[in-house]
Design a protein around this motif. Sequence first.
Motif, PDB file in Angstrom:
ATOM      1  N   LEU A   4       0.846  -1.183   0.000  1.00  0.00           N
ATOM      2  CA  LEU A   4       0.000   0.000   0.000  1.00  0.00           C
ATOM      3  C   LEU A   4       0.886   1.238   0.000  1.00  0.00           C
ATOM      4  O   LEU A   4       1.834   1.328   0.776  1.00  0.00           O
ATOM      5  CB  LEU A   4      -0.895   0.024   1.239  1.00  0.00           C
ATOM      6  CG  LEU A   4      -1.696   1.312   1.473  1.00  0.00           C
ATOM      7  CD1 LEU A   4      -2.765   1.480   0.401  1.00  0.00           C
ATOM      8  CD2 LEU A   4      -2.316   1.315   2.869  1.00  0.00           C
ATOM      9  N   SER A 171      -3.214  -2.169  -7.894  1.00  0.00           N
ATOM     10  CA  SER A 171      -2.531  -1.649  -6.713  1.00  0.00           C
ATOM     11  C   SER A 171      -3.322  -0.457  -6.188  1.00  0.00           C
ATOM     12  O   SER A 171      -4.310  -0.041  -6.780  1.00  0.00           O
ATOM     13  CB  SER A 171      -1.080  -1.273  -7.023  1.00  0.00           C
ATOM     14  OG  SER A 171      -1.016  -0.350  -8.092  1.00  0.00           O
ATOM     15  N   GLU A 172      -2.864   0.096  -5.085  1.00  0.00           N
ATOM     16  CA  GLU A 172      -3.672   1.064  -4.346  1.00  0.00           C
ATOM     17  C   GLU A 172      -2.818   2.224  -3.851  1.00  0.00           C
ATOM     18  O   GLU A 172      -1.693   2.029  -3.390  1.00  0.00           O
ATOM     19  CB  GLU A 172      -4.278   0.359  -3.129  1.00  0.00           C
ATOM     20  CG  GLU A 172      -5.378   1.100  -2.448  1.00  0.00           C
ATOM     21  CD  GLU A 172      -6.718   0.787  -3.078  1.00  0.00           C
ATOM     22  OE1 GLU A 172      -7.525   1.732  -3.147  1.00  0.00           O
ATOM     23  OE2 GLU A 172      -6.962  -0.355  -3.480  1.00  0.00           O
ATOM     24  N   GLU A 174      -3.494   5.739  -1.359  1.00  0.00           N
ATOM     25  CA  GLU A 174      -4.372   6.600  -0.577  1.00  0.00           C
ATOM     26  C   GLU A 174      -3.719   7.969  -0.464  1.00  0.00           C
ATOM     27  O   GLU A 174      -2.541   8.076  -0.106  1.00  0.00           O
ATOM     28  CB  GLU A 174      -4.591   6.042   0.833  1.00  0.00           C
ATOM     29  CG  GLU A 174      -5.454   4.805   0.894  1.00  0.00           C
ATOM     30  CD  GLU A 174      -5.747   4.409   2.338  1.00  0.00           C
ATOM     31  OE1 GLU A 174      -4.985   4.824   3.241  1.00  0.00           O
ATOM     32  OE2 GLU A 174      -6.729   3.696   2.559  1.00  0.00           O
ATOM     33  N   ARG A 228      -5.724   1.988  -8.329  1.00  0.00           N
ATOM     34  CA  ARG A 228      -6.921   2.643  -7.808  1.00  0.00           C
ATOM     35  C   ARG A 228      -6.493   3.699  -6.804  1.00  0.00           C
ATOM     36  O   ARG A 228      -5.609   3.469  -5.972  1.00  0.00           O
ATOM     37  CB  ARG A 228      -7.867   1.653  -7.135  1.00  0.00           C
ATOM     38  CG  ARG A 228      -9.210   2.323  -6.790  1.00  0.00           C
ATOM     39  CD  ARG A 228     -10.229   1.334  -6.301  1.00  0.00           C
ATOM     40  NE  ARG A 228      -9.824   0.687  -5.069  1.00  0.00           N
ATOM     41  CZ  ARG A 228     -10.571  -0.239  -4.465  1.00  0.00           C
ATOM     42  NH1 ARG A 228     -11.695  -0.630  -5.004  1.00  0.00           N
ATOM     43  NH2 ARG A 228     -10.151  -0.791  -3.338  1.00  0.00           N
ATOM     44  N   ARG A 230      -7.562   6.648  -3.858  1.00  0.00           N
ATOM     45  CA  ARG A 230      -8.585   7.045  -2.890  1.00  0.00           C
ATOM     46  C   ARG A 230      -8.131   8.340  -2.239  1.00  0.00           C
ATOM     47  O   ARG A 230      -7.041   8.407  -1.670  1.00  0.00           O
ATOM     48  CB  ARG A 230      -8.817   5.975  -1.825  1.00  0.00           C
ATOM     49  CG  ARG A 230      -9.979   6.320  -0.883  1.00  0.00           C
ATOM     50  CD  ARG A 230     -10.184   5.246   0.155  1.00  0.00           C
ATOM     51  NE  ARG A 230     -10.717   4.030  -0.408  1.00  0.00           N
ATOM     52  CZ  ARG A 230     -12.004   3.678  -0.398  1.00  0.00           C
ATOM     53  NH1 ARG A 230     -12.901   4.475   0.145  1.00  0.00           N
ATOM     54  NH2 ARG A 230     -12.395   2.528  -0.907  1.00  0.00           N
ATOM     55  N   VAL A 243     -13.213   7.447  -4.347  1.00  0.00           N
ATOM     56  CA  VAL A 243     -12.433   6.444  -5.060  1.00  0.00           C
ATOM     57  C   VAL A 243     -12.367   6.810  -6.536  1.00  0.00           C
ATOM     58  O   VAL A 243     -13.383   7.170  -7.141  1.00  0.00           O
ATOM     59  CB  VAL A 243     -13.045   5.039  -4.905  1.00  0.00           C
ATOM     60  CG1 VAL A 243     -12.310   4.029  -5.786  1.00  0.00           C
ATOM     61  CG2 VAL A 243     -13.005   4.604  -3.453  1.00  0.00           C
ATOM     62  N   GLU A 253     -11.465  -5.567  -6.470  1.00  0.00           N
ATOM     63  CA  GLU A 253     -10.616  -5.285  -5.327  1.00  0.00           C
ATOM     64  C   GLU A 253     -11.371  -4.980  -4.032  1.00  0.00           C
ATOM     65  O   GLU A 253     -10.761  -4.612  -3.041  1.00  0.00           O
ATOM     66  CB  GLU A 253      -9.723  -4.090  -5.661  1.00  0.00           C
ATOM     67  CG  GLU A 253      -8.654  -4.450  -6.678  1.00  0.00           C
ATOM     68  CD  GLU A 253      -7.645  -5.439  -6.103  1.00  0.00           C
ATOM     69  OE1 GLU A 253      -6.740  -5.033  -5.369  1.00  0.00           O
ATOM     70  OE2 GLU A 253      -7.783  -6.629  -6.401  1.00  0.00           O
ATOM     71  N   TYR A 257      -9.605  -4.229  -0.333  1.00  0.00           N
ATOM     72  CA  TYR A 257      -9.623  -2.922   0.304  1.00  0.00           C
ATOM     73  C   TYR A 257     -10.282  -2.979   1.672  1.00  0.00           C
ATOM     74  O   TYR A 257      -9.820  -2.350   2.617  1.00  0.00           O
ATOM     75  CB  TYR A 257     -10.315  -1.886  -0.575  1.00  0.00           C
ATOM     76  CG  TYR A 257      -9.957  -0.502  -0.113  1.00  0.00           C
ATOM     77  CD1 TYR A 257      -8.793   0.110  -0.558  1.00  0.00           C
ATOM     78  CD2 TYR A 257     -10.729   0.166   0.829  1.00  0.00           C
ATOM     79  CE1 TYR A 257      -8.425   1.351  -0.089  1.00  0.00           C
ATOM     80  CE2 TYR A 257     -10.362   1.399   1.307  1.00  0.00           C
ATOM     81  CZ  TYR A 257      -9.213   1.991   0.839  1.00  0.00           C
ATOM     82  OH  TYR A 257      -8.841   3.209   1.319  1.00  0.00           O
TER      83      TYR A 257
END
Length: 277
Positions: A4, A171-172, A174, A228, A230, A243, A253, A257
């Motif tokens: 992350l 993948s993510e 934030e 993605r 956020r 999002v 996902e 998440y």
Amino acid sequence: MKTLVIKFGGAAVASPACFDHVAEIVKSKIEKKKRVVVVVSAMKGATDRLINLAKEVHPNPPKREYDMLVTVGERISISLLAMAMDKIGLQAKSFTGSQSGIITTSSHSEARIIAVKPHRIEKSLNESQVAIVAGFQGVSEQNEITTLGRGGSDTTAVALAIALNRENFFSEVEFYKDVRGIYDRDPHLDKTASKYDFLSYEEALKITLAGAKILHPRAIALAKDRVRLRIRSFIDLNDDGTVIGSDAYLKEETLFYESLDPRPYQVSLKGLKVGQC
């Protein structure tokens, strides 16, 4: 294991006390046994102060020396955050852009990322450390310090997410901001503004290109169909934010998440207001 990437802007590290708050947010992620990389901007106002200082010395400073100067802001942030994490028992190590393997073009103050070689970051993660990366900066193939332009830390975060999750399609990232997400109007100016829960990459890109400064357009373009995003508040940690992704991505996902994002967070928000920490 997926990594992350969390990005904190200058408002989230506006004062020394803010670093304790950011460290607690990161700790809430680590407690879920996730590999975490934190990208940090300079403290609020720090880059502007450095630019003004440069112009007091030279009305049109050489771009190489300009980059050498303004990257100091992020280096201050990453070291202070590493100290704040150590204070609460988290193992962390800070990295400049060049130490992180962010390879760029040679265009000072407007460089573009051409490759990411995060070998030192991966070693740190494999040793169960949090990797803290200075956003907005990298190193050219000629080994010169470069910067990515204002808002470049957003692009740093997305590029790292892609490089560190190259074996995973999704993948993510934030992004923690002083607003709860992306709105149809500036919520600082209009209290009736409505927050978007979900935006496609195209919708988000259109909004940012129209002038919304919540996220750099280059970061959204780079993330398209691979990462993605956020956008959420570092104040109201229970708000899901906005999002940015595709419908297929959202469906694929969801379980990942939800396992990543425990609520309620064990972070004290007593007396916390916008601009404070």
